[in-house]
Design a protein around this motif. Structure first.
Motif, short mmCIF file in Angstrom:
data_model
loop_
_atom_site.label_atom_id
_atom_site.label_comp_id
_atom_site.label_asym_id
_atom_site.label_seq_id
_atom_site.Cartn_x
_atom_site.Cartn_y
_atom_site.Cartn_z
N LYS A 134 0.83 -1.21 0.00
CA LYS A 134 0.00 0.00 0.00
C LYS A 134 0.87 1.26 0.00
CE LYS A 134 -4.24 -1.45 2.42
NZ LYS A 134 -5.18 -0.87 1.45
N LYS A 135 0.30 2.35 -0.51
CA LYS A 135 0.90 3.67 -0.34
C LYS A 135 0.05 4.42 0.67
CE LYS A 135 2.00 8.04 -2.62
NZ LYS A 135 1.93 8.84 -3.86
N ILE A 136 0.63 4.71 1.84
CA ILE A 136 -0.12 5.35 2.94
C ILE A 136 0.57 6.65 3.31
CG2 ILE A 136 -0.98 5.08 5.29
CD1 ILE A 136 -0.80 2.04 4.87
N VAL A 137 -0.17 7.76 3.18
CA VAL A 137 0.35 9.08 3.53
C VAL A 137 -0.16 9.45 4.92
CG1 VAL A 137 0.46 11.53 2.89
CG2 VAL A 137 0.39 9.76 1.10
N ILE A 138 0.74 9.91 5.77
CA ILE A 138 0.41 10.21 7.16
C ILE A 138 0.43 11.72 7.41
CG2 ILE A 138 1.03 9.82 9.59
CD1 ILE A 138 0.10 7.32 8.07
N GLN A 139 -0.61 12.21 8.09
CA GLN A 139 -0.65 13.60 8.54
C GLN A 139 -0.20 13.63 10.00
OE1 GLN A 139 -1.63 16.61 6.95
NE2 GLN A 139 -0.85 17.51 8.83
N PRO A 140 0.96 14.24 10.32
CA PRO A 140 1.44 14.20 11.71
C PRO A 140 0.50 14.95 12.66
CG PRO A 140 2.73 15.75 10.42
CD PRO A 140 1.84 15.02 9.45
N VAL A 141 0.43 14.48 13.88
CA VAL A 141 -0.42 15.14 14.87
C VAL A 141 0.22 16.43 15.38
CG1 VAL A 141 -1.62 13.06 15.65
CG2 VAL A 141 0.56 13.69 16.70
N VAL A 142 1.54 16.54 15.26
CA VAL A 142 2.26 17.74 15.68
C VAL A 142 2.33 18.72 14.52
CG1 VAL A 142 4.49 18.67 16.44
CG2 VAL A 142 3.65 16.51 17.40
N ASN A 143 1.96 19.98 14.80
CA ASN A 143 2.08 21.03 13.79
C ASN A 143 3.48 21.64 13.90
OD1 ASN A 143 1.94 23.30 12.15
ND2 ASN A 143 -0.15 23.81 12.75
N PHE A 144 4.37 21.21 13.03
CA PHE A 144 5.77 21.64 13.12
C PHE A 144 5.95 23.11 12.76
CE2 PHE A 144 6.16 17.07 12.92
CZ PHE A 144 7.21 16.80 13.79
N LYS A 145 5.03 23.67 11.99
CA LYS A 145 5.16 25.07 11.59
C LYS A 145 4.95 26.01 12.78
CE LYS A 145 3.73 24.41 6.79
NZ LYS A 145 2.73 24.74 5.74
N THR A 146 4.08 25.63 13.71
CA THR A 146 3.79 26.49 14.86
C THR A 146 4.43 26.00 16.15
OG1 THR A 146 1.72 25.29 15.31
CG2 THR A 146 1.60 27.18 13.83
N LEU A 147 5.22 24.96 16.06
CA LEU A 147 5.81 24.34 17.25
C LEU A 147 6.80 25.29 17.93
CD1 LEU A 147 5.82 21.65 18.82
CD2 LEU A 147 7.75 20.94 17.39
N GLU A 148 6.65 25.48 19.26
CA GLU A 148 7.52 26.40 20.01
C GLU A 148 8.12 25.75 21.26
OE1 GLU A 148 5.68 30.12 20.88
OE2 GLU A 148 4.94 30.39 18.83
N GLU A 149 7.38 24.86 21.92
CA GLU A 149 7.87 24.18 23.12
C GLU A 149 7.75 22.68 22.96
OE1 GLU A 149 5.26 26.47 23.71
OE2 GLU A 149 6.41 28.21 24.40
N VAL A 150 8.67 21.95 23.55
CA VAL A 150 8.67 20.49 23.47
C VAL A 150 9.08 19.90 24.81
CG1 VAL A 150 9.15 20.41 20.99
CG2 VAL A 150 11.05 20.43 22.63
N PHE A 151 8.98 18.57 24.90
CA PHE A 151 9.49 17.83 26.05
C PHE A 151 10.49 16.78 25.56
CE2 PHE A 151 5.77 18.81 28.93
CZ PHE A 151 6.56 19.34 29.95
N VAL A 152 11.60 16.67 26.27
CA VAL A 152 12.51 15.55 26.03
C VAL A 152 12.14 14.45 27.01
CG1 VAL A 152 14.89 14.76 26.09
CG2 VAL A 152 14.36 17.03 25.22
N LEU A 153 11.85 13.28 26.45
CA LEU A 153 11.42 12.14 27.26
C LEU A 153 12.66 11.38 27.74
CD1 LEU A 153 8.62 10.98 28.03
CD2 LEU A 153 8.81 9.48 26.04
N LYS A 154 12.77 11.18 29.04
CA LYS A 154 13.93 10.49 29.60
C LYS A 154 13.80 8.99 29.39
CE LYS A 154 15.33 13.94 33.02
NZ LYS A 154 15.61 14.20 34.45
N TYR A 155 13.97 8.64 28.13
CA TYR A 155 13.85 7.23 27.73
C TYR A 155 15.02 6.93 26.81
CZ TYR A 155 12.03 3.07 25.35
OH TYR A 155 11.85 1.80 24.82
#
Length: 279
Positions: free
Chosen positions: A240-261
């Motif tokens: 199959k060819k499957i196109v995914i729309q990310p849940v994160v909006n990278f254009k407006t992204l300003e803050e994130v979390f680094v996961l201690k994993y």
């Protein structure tokens, strides 16, 4: 000489001086005479003067209007800036509230960070965040938001880290359709599309399905939202060819979390040894 000049000035102004003197005498006679006709003229003159004066007083002072307009413009600019600041503060509070909620609900430790640089137009896109090894960040730690997966740490210094995001051709991860449990590999094609590959043509994947990280990945915890199926069709006779729309909006992204994993070293070493033995 001075007397001569003064005399010449007086002589040149004699007509105006005579006119002024005659007007003064006329006014004195007008206001001192009690004749009925004179009283009428006097009343008329006073009334006319009052009318003219009130009319002139109604004409706005241009200088005062200019000053008032300048003050109003300055006040308007100041209020506009304050409104803009309040809106930005409100939006930041909303974003931080979501991040705090994620931090409280996460079983793993997390470190919050602000994005200080971003690349979204390359084939290997990254973001730079304002935390590093001094904040207990390590290589390959996942980076997330309250919405879902952003990427992983690929380089760091004491106070900064570079994050490889989903829109990077070098980042590949195993994912799963949350509804049907179909597995696949997520990767970026370099032209703006996130693709879920290695999915058989007969697999049960539908538009709108949520795609999450798989337990088969050693780099990311299972169950982190990645995106939803935007388009699904047949790539060829097998897949199959499957196109995914990310849940994160990278254009407006300003803050994130680094996961201690961090990846399981024992598992990683075993899989590496096994793969090398097959070569």
């Amino acid at each position: 000489m001075l007397k001569k000049n003064f005399g010449e000035i007086i002589f040149s102004l004699k007509e105006y001086l005579i006119l002024t003197l005659l007007v003064i005498i006329s006014l004195i006679l007008l206001f001192s005479n009690d004749n009925s006709q004179i009283r009428f003229l006097r009343a008329f003159a006073i009334g006319a003067f009052g009318t003219v004066q009130s009319g002139l007083s109604a004409i706005p002072n241009i200088f005062e209007i200019e000053q008032e307009n300048k003050y109003l413009r300055e006040t308007n600019i100041k209020l506009s800036n304050e409104i803009s600041y309040l809106k930005e503060t409100k939006l930041e509070n909303i974003r931080l509230s979501k991040l705090i909620g994620l931090k409280e609900n996460s079983n793993l430790g997390v470190v919050s960070a602000k994005i200080v640089n971003k690349s979204l137009i390359q084939t290997r896109n990254t973001i730079t965040i304002d935390i590093g090894s001094n904040d207990s960040v390590r290589l390959n730690m996942p980076v997330i938001t309250d919405d879902g997966l952003v990427g992983k740490v690929v380089a760091l210094s004491g106070n900064y880290s570079i994050v490889q995001i989903l829109y990077n051709k070098d980042l590949k991860l195993t994912v799963k359709d949350q509804r049907s449990r179909v597995d696949g590999i997520l990767n970026y094609d370099g032209t703006g599309n996130l693709l879920m590959t290695n999915v058989p043509k007969s697999a049960d994947v539908k538009t709108g399905d949520m795609i999450i990280t798989s337990e088969y990945s050693n780099n990311f915890p299972a169950g982190i939202p990645v995106g939803s199926v935007l388009e699904e069709g047949n790539l060829d006779n097998l897949f199959k060819k499957i196109v995914i729309q990310p849940v994160v909006n990278f254009k407006t992204l300003e803050e994130v979390f680094v996961l201690k994993y961090l990846p399981d070293k024992e598992r990683a070493e075993l899989e590496k040894i096994f793969l090398n033995s097959k070569q």
